[in-house]
Design an enzyme around this catalytic site. Sequence first.
Site, PDB file in Angstrom:
ATOM      1  N   ILE A 195       0.861  -1.184   0.000  1.00 48.63           N
ATOM      2  CA  ILE A 195       0.000   0.000   0.000  1.00 48.63           C
ATOM      3  C   ILE A 195       0.889   1.223   0.000  1.00 48.63           C
ATOM      4  CG2 ILE A 195      -2.118  -0.963   0.945  1.00 48.63           C
ATOM      5  CD1 ILE A 195      -1.214  -0.189   3.699  1.00 48.63           C
ATOM      6  N   GLU A 196       0.368   2.316  -0.535  1.00 50.69           N
ATOM      7  CA  GLU A 196       1.202   3.475  -0.813  1.00 50.69           C
ATOM      8  C   GLU A 196       1.804   4.114   0.428  1.00 50.69           C
ATOM      9  OE1 GLU A 196      -3.099   4.838  -1.874  1.00 50.69           O
ATOM     10  OE2 GLU A 196      -1.944   2.980  -1.898  1.00 50.69           O
ATOM     11  N   GLN A 197       1.167   3.960   1.578  1.00 50.62           N
ATOM     12  CA  GLN A 197       1.718   4.560   2.796  1.00 50.62           C
ATOM     13  C   GLN A 197       3.016   3.890   3.235  1.00 50.62           C
ATOM     14  OE1 GLN A 197      -1.481   4.089   2.226  1.00 50.62           O
ATOM     15  NE2 GLN A 197      -2.688   5.793   2.988  1.00 50.62           N
TER      16      GLN A 197
END
Length: 506
Positions: free
Chosen positions: A321-323
């Site tokens: 996920i991008e985080q």
Amino acid sequence: MSVRFLTAEAAAELVQDGQTLAVGGSGGGLLEPDALLAALGRRFRETGTPRGLDLVHTTGIGDREGGGMDHLAQRGLVRSVVAGNWGMAPAMSAMAVAGEFEAYNFPQGVMSQLFREIAAGRPGVVTHVGLGTFCDPRVEAGRLNDVSPQTRVEVVELAGREWLFYPAFDLDVCYIRGTTADERGNLSFEQEGARLEMLAIAQATRNRGGLVIAQVKRLAKAGTLDPRLVVVPGICVDVVVHHPAQRQVVTHEYEPAFSGELRAAASALPPFPLDARKVVARRALSEVVPGDVVNLGVGIADGIASVAAEEGRLDEFTTTIEQGAVGGIPARGVIFGVATNPEAILDQAAQFDFYDGGGLDIAFLGFAQVDALGNVNVSKFGSRVVGTGGFVDISQNAGTVVFCGTFTAGGLDVRVGGGELRVVAEGAHAKFVPAVGQVTFSARESVARGQRVRYVTERAVFDLTARGLRLLEVAPGVDVRRDVLDLIPFDVLVEDVRTMEPGYFQ
């Protein structure tokens, strides 16, 4: 350098009129400096200062219920906002749409990388991310209203190619967060589910002569922190605010499976009910090839990992996920941004470096609107601004993109079971439209790149061609003319349509 330990109220007094304030954090309370934001909002309500702030944040910060950036959604407090996402702070979003201040939405990855460029003294970010989308100055320049000048992004030519240039800016003060601060201001992140770009924001603010204010849950004696857990060194911190009530995310005081302290049993995860969302997740999952590196977006796509866990397929591929989480099962809903049982937690900018360079084999993202060309909108619908988040960065760079969503929205009622699907009541809002309200994904750019694109709904599956959408599959129990084609206000290519697997519906 001497670090000051202050209350949140005293720290709020340090922010002055007209300054640029960068805020770290992500939705659902992830690394959100909530006490600092609340104190600044209270100060303005009580005193009318500070006024005319320029706010910058990488992604959505808030809980959709008045927290996060909505503490600062007060007339006169804000002069401008540049953000990667707006959906977690609906009051701030509404003010932006109403033209209360200058407002911009840029890709989340670009925003995270921009702090790193500012820290290094470079002029900004030069990237292909955003070309052909609403961020392109030939389209909307990322502007959310008419009071915002078209000066935040430029088209440049370099090495025979077109790029977008997102310029650097000055920083006067920043709000960041960690778990523990020692007496020298070193910040460790042992109870956090992400690192985001906290280090880059602190370095950028410090190197621009600004003030770095950090919120933490715990205090420690100097020299007692494990240096391997220190993410932001004390040389980059000016003020520490101790907030013992700090929660890891809004739904959990502390979940050790989010931070990597322990691994949770898969049986501890809530079951995924059999409904339209599960059908979409099951069909989308079939696009995964063993060994794939996968991105799962927020919304309907975030259920794919849960379905994979139920079916015993989670070990076949690696989620991201991008985080910054790599591996594990991404959390669903408002706390999207953390993952249960991650294998690694990277800085957000590093995660986007990997995405931008083509590291993703396949990405699963939601959609709110799809048009005749295959363009997708997830960022702005009429008077409502959600923002792109990492959608632009991810959708432009993954080898395969699977857009996931229900066929209509707003009251859709379907019955799933017995190997088929039946539409009981159609949703009030069409999602297939003649032209999207905002181009968050450019079909033209995608076709030129040779990208493989799917659109998966509970009743039909399409792919993208140079001539637009092509119908590939329909659900058993669905009338292709009545329940699909007659509800699409443009022509769709229809060739050798297959029936979706009955197993998805039982």
